[in-house]
Write an enzyme that holds these catalytic residues in place. Structure first.
Site, PDB file in Angstrom:
ATOM      1  N   PRO A 176     -19.210   8.066 -13.352  1.00 46.64           N
ATOM      2  CA  PRO A 176     -20.265   9.074 -13.781  1.00 46.64           C
ATOM      3  C   PRO A 176     -20.344   8.684 -15.408  1.00 46.64           C
ATOM      4  O   PRO A 176     -19.668   7.998 -16.071  1.00 46.64           O
ATOM      5  CB  PRO A 176     -19.404  10.489 -13.585  1.00 46.64           C
ATOM      6  CG  PRO A 176     -18.502  10.220 -12.779  1.00 46.64           C
ATOM      7  CD  PRO A 176     -17.995   8.510 -12.881  1.00 46.64           C
ATOM      8  N   GLU A 215     -25.269  -5.431 -18.111  1.00 43.16           N
ATOM      9  CA  GLU A 215     -23.780  -5.750 -17.950  1.00 43.16           C
ATOM     10  C   GLU A 215     -23.235  -6.087 -16.368  1.00 43.16           C
ATOM     11  O   GLU A 215     -22.493  -7.096 -16.149  1.00 43.16           O
ATOM     12  CB  GLU A 215     -22.978  -4.662 -18.441  1.00 43.16           C
ATOM     13  CG  GLU A 215     -22.917  -4.287 -19.931  1.00 43.16           C
ATOM     14  CD  GLU A 215     -21.981  -3.183 -20.259  1.00 43.16           C
ATOM     15  OE1 GLU A 215     -21.541  -3.103 -21.337  1.00 43.16           O
ATOM     16  OE2 GLU A 215     -21.760  -2.291 -19.695  1.00 43.16           O
ATOM     17  N   GLU A 255     -26.097   2.293 -28.037  1.00 40.48           N
ATOM     18  CA  GLU A 255     -26.494   1.727 -28.998  1.00 40.48           C
ATOM     19  C   GLU A 255     -25.465   1.027 -30.021  1.00 40.48           C
ATOM     20  O   GLU A 255     -25.720  -0.063 -30.536  1.00 40.48           O
ATOM     21  CB  GLU A 255     -27.177   2.743 -29.742  1.00 40.48           C
ATOM     22  CG  GLU A 255     -28.379   3.403 -29.159  1.00 40.48           C
ATOM     23  CD  GLU A 255     -27.912   4.519 -28.398  1.00 40.48           C
ATOM     24  OE1 GLU A 255     -26.776   4.675 -28.119  1.00 40.48           O
ATOM     25  OE2 GLU A 255     -28.902   5.472 -27.869  1.00 40.48           O
TER      26      GLU A 255
END
Length: 455
Positions: free
Chosen positions: A280, A351, A68
């Site tokens: 991860p 992305e 965010e």
């Protein structure tokens, strides 16, 4: 009647959060000891400032965590460019987000950790910073903050607004709906990230006239300056990967590594020089994966240790933060995790698309389903959504074995990304300016004064 009931529920919440304040204070101490709160700045979570408030109008942006926060930064930069007379305050909740975001924020932006939602912490925070307006990101709906700000005449905006399916069901119930309705009535602008999210907010009784579309800010992938050490590290990795086939699994949650490693084992039989990069969601999980693989005798490189991909090393585990967008440029194939178990809800795929990766994701993508469908609508090759491990294995084998097919998927992802990301920040700025800045007399007055000075 609904507003009265909402006020009653809020008063109960306020009393409970006040009564629990001592326990929340102890909880913060416990989190600090575990390294989950900043060791020196944790009192900011109680609303206690570590910096003075500059004079003049102040706009407060709040984002709970890294994703965010990264969405907020392009909007913050646009605000600074358009309105240099404004002071920008940004808050985040997690210390991991702070470590990455502080390097990306313009130097003029003040960063603080967000106050917990108790009456004392919120009142202390608002009393010191006295924001003219508050911009919340995505789903940060905290009753004491929202009602307290409204009572002080502070305007509120919610950008990239969303509510999860689970939260929507809970908030739609007879107990919480009056409170949520009351909170949403305090906003001057709600910009949902999709049509479905707009419907959710309308069903939660948000005023229809404050709901306005701007586009999904998660499509906005900015170029950031890379520090010298980071450049050298990425260049070294590029050299080691230059003559090897590569695929990457990003934002992996616990349990998903078993799916990825199982596929890696199968593909290694066909592609002995293959490198699998595992990123991860949480760095500590990366360390756990690496140590387990080491114990089993696998050749593994751990990113934080600057291990080299030499000899029989064919797995790179990335246990660092803030590198994902750079790593996407090193792999032609990206599998987006957080999507292979029903309890998960996907992660941002923009992305990877911006970097020109062939993108695959699992079936459980939560609110990112709107992003997946929108990209597939423009070009079905831009995102491949698989049903599980077996289908993922087949899709990867197809991409790795045929350069032409791989390039078609990569080009589709990049073209769709550019089509969907265009103009979003400008749209958000126009909405903020019209619904917030021009309607707040103190902000508008300073804007007019700034225009006189410039002219």
């Amino acid at each position: 009647m609904a507003a009265t009931k909402g006020k009653v529920v809020y008063n109960i919440y306020r009393a409970l959060s006040h009564g629990l304040s001592p326990f929340l204070y102890l909880h913060l101490h416990w989190r600090k000891l575990r390294g989950l709160e900043h060791p020196l700045r944790w009192p900011e979570r109680l609303g206690r400032p570590s910096l003075p408030r500059p004079p003049g109008p102040l706009l407060w942006f709040h984002a709970v965590s890294l994703g965010e926060g990264m969405c907020a930064i392009p909007v913050i930069k646009e605000c600074i460019q358009r309105r240099p007379d404004l002071t920008i305050l940004m808050t985040t909740t997690t210390s991991s987000a702070f470590e990455v975001i502080r390097k990306r924020l313009p130097t003029s932006v003040i960063h603080q950790f967000a106050p917990i939602d108790t009456p004392s912490a919120v009142d202390t925070f608002l009393g010191h910073w006295k924001p003219n307006a508050i911009v919340l990101m995505e789903s940060e709906l905290w009753p004491n903050l929202i009602i307290g700000a409204s009572e002080k005449g502070i305007m509120l905006a919610l950008l990239n607004a969303r509510v999860s399916t689970k939260s929507f069901k809970r908030w739609s119930g007879p107990v919480l709906l009056p409170l949520i309705s009351l909170m949403l009535s305090k906003f001057s602008l709600i910009a949902p990230l999709s049509t479905m999210q707009a419907i959710h907010f309308q069903l939660l009784h948000a005023p229809p006239f404050v709901i306005n579309f701007s586009g999904d800010l998660k499509y906005v992938v900015e170029e950031f300056d890379i520090f010298k050490g980071e450049i050298r590290s990425i260049e070294d990795l590029t050299v080691h990967l230059a003559h090897r086939q590569v695929w990457m699994a990003s934002s992996i949650h616990k349990g998903e590594e078993e799916v990825i490693l199982g596929i890696h084992k199968v593909l290694m039989q066909e592609y002995p020089h293959l490198v699998t990069i595992i990123v991860p969601r949480h760095p500590q999980h990366g360390k756990e994966i690496a140590h387990k693989l080491w114990r089993e005798g696998h050749g593994v490189a751990l990113r934080s240790q600057h291990d080299k991909l030499v000899g029989g090393t064919n797995i790179l585990v990335v246990d660092t933060l803030g590198e994902l967008r750079h790593l996407y440029r090193l792999t032609p194939v990206a599998v987006i995790g957080g999507s292979f178990f029903p309890s998960l809800s996907g992660h941002n795929i923009s992305e990877a698309a911006a970097a020109g990766c062939a993108i695959l994701t699992g079936p459980h993508v939560g609110h990112f389903s709107s992003m997946v469908l929108e990209m597939q609508r423009l070009n079905p090759l831009s995102v491949l959504q698989v049903s599980g491990g077996l289908e993922l294995e087949e899709a990867l084998r197809k991409l790795l074995s045929d350069v032409k097919i791989l390039e078609e998927h990569r080009l589709a992802a990049k073209q769709v990304y550019h089509a969907l990301s265009s103009g979003i920040v400008g749209n958000v700025w126009k909405l903020l300016d019209f619904h917030i800045l021009q309607r707040d007399l103190s902000l508008k007055g300073n804007k007019d004064q700034h225009a006189v000075i410039v002219n």
